[in-house]
Design an enzyme around this catalytic site. Structure first.
Site, PDB file in Angstrom:
ATOM      1  N   HIS B  56      27.345  40.791  49.168  1.00 56.11           N
ATOM      2  CA  HIS B  56      27.898  42.137  49.337  1.00 56.11           C
ATOM      3  C   HIS B  56      26.888  43.173  48.841  1.00 56.11           C
ATOM      4  CE1 HIS B  56      32.497  41.129  49.573  1.00 56.11           C
ATOM      5  NE2 HIS B  56      31.776  40.481  50.471  1.00 56.11           N
ATOM      6  N   GLU B  58      27.226  45.641  46.837  1.00 54.76           N
ATOM      7  CA  GLU B  58      27.293  45.900  45.397  1.00 54.76           C
ATOM      8  C   GLU B  58      26.535  44.835  44.603  1.00 54.76           C
ATOM      9  OE1 GLU B  58      29.814  45.710  47.564  1.00 54.76           O
ATOM     10  OE2 GLU B  58      31.617  46.706  46.816  1.00 54.76           O
ATOM     11  N   CYS B  86      35.520  44.842  46.016  1.00 58.13           N
ATOM     12  CA  CYS B  86      36.472  43.719  46.027  1.00 58.13           C
ATOM     13  C   CYS B  86      36.539  43.106  44.626  1.00 58.13           C
ATOM     14  CB  CYS B  86      36.037  42.677  47.059  1.00 58.13           C
ATOM     15  SG  CYS B  86      34.571  41.738  46.561  1.00 58.13           S
ATOM     16  N   CYS B  89      33.096  41.855  43.339  1.00 58.02           N
ATOM     17  CA  CYS B  89      32.180  42.936  42.957  1.00 58.02           C
ATOM     18  C   CYS B  89      32.676  43.672  41.710  1.00 58.02           C
ATOM     19  CB  CYS B  89      31.981  43.881  44.132  1.00 58.02           C
ATOM     20  SG  CYS B  89      31.111  43.064  45.501  1.00 58.02           S
TER      21      CYS B  89
END
Lengths: 148, 148
Positions: B56, B58, B86, B89
């Site tokens: 991801h 992040e 999410c 993260c």
């Protein structure tokens, strides 16, 4: 017939990984990912060596297992990890849709199990406490050394 | 005097990263990490390209920012991300002890904010809804293309 490739067998492999972390002065957490009774990924915590909070054993195990399988979902795989996964790792394991997670020692302070709502994927089976004493002991030994 | 380096300025940079993800057929989420009004890390979702659920925006931003700073904690840093983080993260950002998170669009289904207990570090300031329309629009455009 007794199956030699049982939970204890694979947790011992995860513990061997935790010892590698210990030897590198990392918080000693180790993991293996198993598919069809075979280990497809081994990893240990490398947060200090890599200077990266995301380098938990489970995170590396997910990446390595996906690489091995050629697909990002770990359906029909089991993760063995010496310590209960944290929020980050539970979230990652949820994205991976892993079938089963077997952990050793519980982590009351940082473990993902302390929330009212499960952070895991609804289809993931969770089993804790396998070789919990040995998995705890290596952590206690690490932090006892730190306090010296 | 108007500060040109405001939240909107940095979210536009995160949106430019999201567009890069879009162009690579990735779910379009982008992020930047800012310290002392300077961008020290830029990233976009690469889950498909890298075949890795942990890739991801992040997560990569945390790793890159820590690498830039030479330390794994992102104290005095702000993450700008186009979509609400999410669980994974949020957990990673908590380990990083980041000072502030500014996100664009909310994610009611997968966002970390849907739990009764905060998944973030208690010292992290959270601000949502910055350029939410633009951040939502790129997601909607991506999924509309997929349905064609």
């Amino acid at each position: 017939m007794i199956d030699p490739y049982n939970d204890e067998y694979f947790m011992k492999q995860a513990l061997a990984e935790a010892q590698k972390a210990f030897d590198r002065d990392e918080i000693p957490v180790g993991a293996v990912v198993v598919a069809n009774k075979k280990i497809i990924a081994r990893s240990h915590n490398l947060s200090e060596v890599l200077n990266d909070v995301t380098a938990h054993a489970e995170m590396q195990a997910i990446t390595a297992a996906a690489n091995h399988l050629g697909g990002k979902y770990l359906i029909d795989c089991t993760l063995y990890v010496t310590l209960e996964p944290c929020v980050m790792c539970a979230g990652a394991l949820s994205w991976a849709q892993i079938s089963k997670i077997v952990y050793g020692a519980s982590d009351d302070k940082r473990g993902a199990g302390r929330f009212d709502t499960s952070l895991y994927h609804p289809k993931t089976e969770i089993s804790g406490g396998i070789m919990a004493e040995e998995c705890s002991e290596i952590m206690q030994r690490f932090f006892a050394n730190k306090r010296k």
